[in-house]
Design a protein around this motif. Structure first.
Motif, PDB file in Angstrom:
ATOM      1  N   VAL A 179      -1.263   4.637   3.832  1.00  5.61           N
ATOM      2  CA  VAL A 179      -1.202   4.147   5.108  1.00  5.61           C
ATOM      3  C   VAL A 179      -1.151   5.328   6.100  1.00  5.61           C
ATOM      4  O   VAL A 179      -1.804   4.983   7.118  1.00  5.61           O
ATOM      5  N   ALA A 180      -0.495   6.497   5.852  1.00  2.00           N
ATOM      6  CA  ALA A 180      -0.130   7.430   6.803  1.00  2.00           C
ATOM      7  C   ALA A 180      -1.825   8.069   7.136  1.00  2.00           C
ATOM      8  O   ALA A 180      -1.982   8.273   8.085  1.00  2.00           O
ATOM      9  N   PHE A 181      -2.257   8.316   5.919  1.00  2.00           N
ATOM     10  CA  PHE A 181      -3.752   9.057   6.057  1.00  2.00           C
ATOM     11  C   PHE A 181      -4.754   8.033   6.922  1.00  2.00           C
ATOM     12  O   PHE A 181      -5.569   8.452   7.896  1.00  2.00           O
ATOM     13  N   LEU A 182      -4.831   6.693   6.485  1.00  2.00           N
ATOM     14  CA  LEU A 182      -5.673   5.837   7.118  1.00  2.00           C
ATOM     15  C   LEU A 182      -5.340   5.495   8.471  1.00  2.00           C
ATOM     16  O   LEU A 182      -6.172   5.426   9.379  1.00  2.00           O
ATOM     17  N   VAL A 183      -4.000   5.214   8.898  1.00  2.00           N
ATOM     18  CA  VAL A 183      -3.654   5.044  10.225  1.00  2.00           C
ATOM     19  C   VAL A 183      -4.071   6.430  10.968  1.00  2.00           C
ATOM     20  O   VAL A 183      -4.699   6.318  12.189  1.00  2.00           O
ATOM     21  N   SER A 184      -3.727   7.622  10.473  1.00  2.00           N
ATOM     22  CA  SER A 184      -3.970   8.774  11.117  1.00  2.00           C
ATOM     23  C   SER A 184      -5.424   9.111  11.338  1.00  2.00           C
ATOM     24  O   SER A 184      -5.876   9.443  12.531  1.00  2.00           O
ATOM     25  N   PHE A 185      -6.190   8.689  10.418  1.00  3.64           N
ATOM     26  CA  PHE A 185      -7.634   8.992  10.357  1.00  3.64           C
ATOM     27  C   PHE A 185      -8.144   8.197  11.529  1.00  3.64           C
ATOM     28  O   PHE A 185      -8.800   8.630  12.371  1.00  3.64           O
ATOM     29  N   GLY A 186      -7.665   7.050  11.572  1.00  7.24           N
ATOM     30  CA  GLY A 186      -8.323   6.120  12.513  1.00  7.24           C
ATOM     31  C   GLY A 186      -8.214   6.158  13.909  1.00  7.24           C
ATOM     32  O   GLY A 186      -8.959   6.466  14.966  1.00  7.24           O
ATOM     33  N   THR A 231      -4.970  14.495  21.006  1.00  9.13           N
ATOM     34  CA  THR A 231      -5.013  14.218  19.585  1.00  9.13           C
ATOM     35  C   THR A 231      -3.781  15.005  19.062  1.00  9.13           C
ATOM     36  O   THR A 231      -3.200  14.533  18.048  1.00  9.13           O
ATOM     37  N   MET A 232      -3.338  16.203  19.730  1.00 10.17           N
ATOM     38  CA  MET A 232      -2.209  16.625  19.111  1.00 10.17           C
ATOM     39  C   MET A 232      -0.959  15.858  19.373  1.00 10.17           C
ATOM     40  O   MET A 232      -0.049  15.650  18.433  1.00 10.17           O
ATOM     41  N   LEU A 233      -0.870  15.392  20.503  1.00  8.45           N
ATOM     42  CA  LEU A 233       0.342  14.594  20.899  1.00  8.45           C
ATOM     43  C   LEU A 233       0.199  13.201  20.072  1.00  8.45           C
ATOM     44  O   LEU A 233       1.277  12.699  19.747  1.00  8.45           O
ATOM     45  N   ALA A 234      -0.969  12.770  19.816  1.00  9.70           N
ATOM     46  CA  ALA A 234      -1.302  11.579  18.625  1.00  9.70           C
ATOM     47  C   ALA A 234      -0.573  11.821  17.511  1.00  9.70           C
ATOM     48  O   ALA A 234       0.260  11.079  16.789  1.00  9.70           O
ATOM     49  N   THR A 235      -0.855  13.179  17.078  1.00 21.29           N
ATOM     50  CA  THR A 235      -0.476  13.527  15.763  1.00 21.29           C
ATOM     51  C   THR A 235       0.962  13.579  15.545  1.00 21.29           C
ATOM     52  O   THR A 235       1.680  13.104  14.553  1.00 21.29           O
ATOM     53  N   ILE A 236       1.532  14.264  16.709  1.00 22.57           N
ATOM     54  CA  ILE A 236       3.231  14.231  16.704  1.00 22.57           C
ATOM     55  C   ILE A 236       3.828  12.765  16.725  1.00 22.57           C
ATOM     56  O   ILE A 236       4.678  12.610  15.959  1.00 22.57           O
ATOM     57  N   THR A 237       3.243  12.032  17.440  1.00 27.21           N
ATOM     58  CA  THR A 237       3.704  10.559  17.472  1.00 27.21           C
ATOM     59  C   THR A 237       3.404  10.246  16.120  1.00 27.21           C
ATOM     60  O   THR A 237       4.582   9.369  15.537  1.00 27.21           O
ATOM     61  N   LEU A 238       2.364   9.969  15.469  1.00 25.49           N
ATOM     62  CA  LEU A 238       2.450   9.338  14.211  1.00 25.49           C
ATOM     63  C   LEU A 238       3.157  10.110  13.196  1.00 25.49           C
ATOM     64  O   LEU A 238       3.784   9.429  12.233  1.00 25.49           O
ATOM     65  N   ALA A 239       3.381  11.319  13.339  1.00 29.11           N
ATOM     66  CA  ALA A 239       4.334  11.900  12.245  1.00 29.11           C
ATOM     67  C   ALA A 239       5.635  11.509  12.226  1.00 29.11           C
ATOM     68  O   ALA A 239       6.409  11.500  11.460  1.00 29.11           O
ATOM     69  N   THR A 240       6.114  11.096  13.366  1.00 27.83           N
ATOM     70  CA  THR A 240       7.494  10.642  13.635  1.00 27.83           C
ATOM     71  C   THR A 240       7.516   9.122  12.811  1.00 27.83           C
ATOM     72  O   THR A 240       8.670   8.766  12.630  1.00 27.83           O
ATOM     73  N   GLN A 241       6.451   8.694  12.458  1.00 33.55           N
ATOM     74  CA  GLN A 241       6.689   7.036  11.999  1.00 33.55           C
ATOM     75  C   GLN A 241       6.091   7.084  10.384  1.00 33.55           C
ATOM     76  O   GLN A 241       6.231   6.243   9.626  1.00 33.55           O
ATOM     77  N   MET A 273       0.765  -1.041  -0.071  1.00 33.52           N
ATOM     78  CA  MET A 273       0.115  -0.017  -0.263  1.00 33.52           C
ATOM     79  C   MET A 273       0.774   1.087  -0.033  1.00 33.52           C
ATOM     80  O   MET A 273       1.869   1.313   0.604  1.00 33.52           O
ATOM     81  N   ASP A 274       0.431   2.228  -0.659  1.00 28.67           N
ATOM     82  CA  ASP A 274       1.166   3.388  -0.856  1.00 28.67           C
ATOM     83  C   ASP A 274       1.535   4.151   0.537  1.00 28.67           C
ATOM     84  O   ASP A 274       0.488   4.130   1.351  1.00 28.67           O
ATOM     85  N   GLY A 275       2.575   4.901   0.827  1.00 27.83           N
ATOM     86  CA  GLY A 275       3.056   5.496   2.031  1.00 27.83           C
ATOM     87  C   GLY A 275       1.909   6.619   2.367  1.00 27.83           C
ATOM     88  O   GLY A 275       1.745   6.565   3.627  1.00 27.83           O
TER      89      GLY A 275
END
Length: 195
Positions: A6-13, A124-134, A1-3
Motif C-alpha cells: 500500500v505504501a509503495f503503490l500510494v507513494s509511487f502514484g 515531491t519532497m514535501l509530499a514524501t514527508i506527508t506520505l511517510a507520516t501515514q 493488502m500488505d502495508g
C-alpha cells in the motif's frame, strides 16, 4: 493488502503525478539533451534516493517538516543564476563534446548535485514527508523514489526525441527561461512562506 505494498503503490502514484511537469522533470529533459540517458538517470536515481530517504526519515520519525521557506529562497536564487549561466552558454570543441558524452562520471555528479539541490523543499519532497507520516517508511521511500525516477525517465525520453528536432539556440534560451521562471516562482513562494 500488505502495508508495504500500500505504501509503495500510494507513494509511487502520488509522486509520479506530482512530478509531471515539475521543474525537476524539465531539468531531466534538459540534461538528456547534453548527456547520454543512462548517466542522467543514474544521477537522478542517486539524488532522489538520498532526498526521499531524508524526507521519509523526517516524516516518519519526527512527523514534522523542514523550514522550506529558506531552502526555497536559496534554491530560487540559484535557479536564476543557473538560467543566466545557461543563457551565456559554453562552447565545446568537437573533442570536448566527445569527452563530455563519454564521461559518465562527471554527468552523474552534475545531474546528481543539480537534482539534490532542486529537490530540497520541492513539492515531491514535501509530499514524501506527508506520505511517510501515514505509511511505512520503506514502502514510502521505495515508492516515491521509483515514481519520481519513472516520471523523469519519461522526461528523458521526450527530451531525447525533441532534442533531435530543436535548434541548439532555442534549447538554450528555453532552458534559461525555465530556470528563471522556476527561480522567480520559488522565491515568490519562499517570501510568502517566510512572511
Amino acid at each position: 493488502m500488505d502495508g508495504f505494498l500500500v505504501a509503495f503503490l500510494v507513494s509511487f502514484g502520488v509522486i509520479f503525478v506530482a512530478e509531471l511537469g515539475d521543474k525537476s522533470q524539465l531539468m531531466a529533459m534538459t540534461f538528456a539533451l547534453r548527456y547520454r540517458a543512462w548517466p542522467v538517470l543514474i544521477g537522478i536515481t542517486i539524488a532522489t534516493s538520498v532526498v526521499h530517504l531524508a524526507s521519509v526519515g523526517i516524516g516518519y520519525g519526527l512527523g514534522a517538516a523542514l523550514p522550506t521557506g529558506w531552502i526555497a529562497l536559496i534554491s530560487g536564487i540559484a535557479f536564476i543564476f543557473f538560467g543566466a549561466w545557461t543563457l551565456r552558454g559554453d562552447v565545446l570543441t568537437d573533442d570536448e563534446k566527445k569527452k563530455a558524452e563519454a564521461s559518465t562520471g562527471s554527468a552523474i555528479i552534475a545531474v546528481g548535485v543539480a537534482f539534490f539541490i532542486a529537490e530540497l523543499g520541492d513539492k515531491t519532497m514535501l509530499a514524501t514527508i506527508t506520505l511517510a507520516t501515514q505509511y511505512g517508511w520503506f514502502g514510502t521511500w521505495l515508492g516515491s523514489t521509483v515514481g519520481m525516477v519513472a516520471a523523469d525517465a519519461l522526461a528523458i525520453l521526450v527530451g531525447r526525441l525533441l532534442g533531435r528536432h530543436l535548434p541548439e539556440k532555442a534549447i538554450k534560451i528555453g532552458a534559461a527561461v525555465l530556470f528563471a521562471i522556476f527561480g522567480i516562482w520559488m522565491i515568490a513562494e519562499a517570501i510568502i512562506e517566510l512572511s
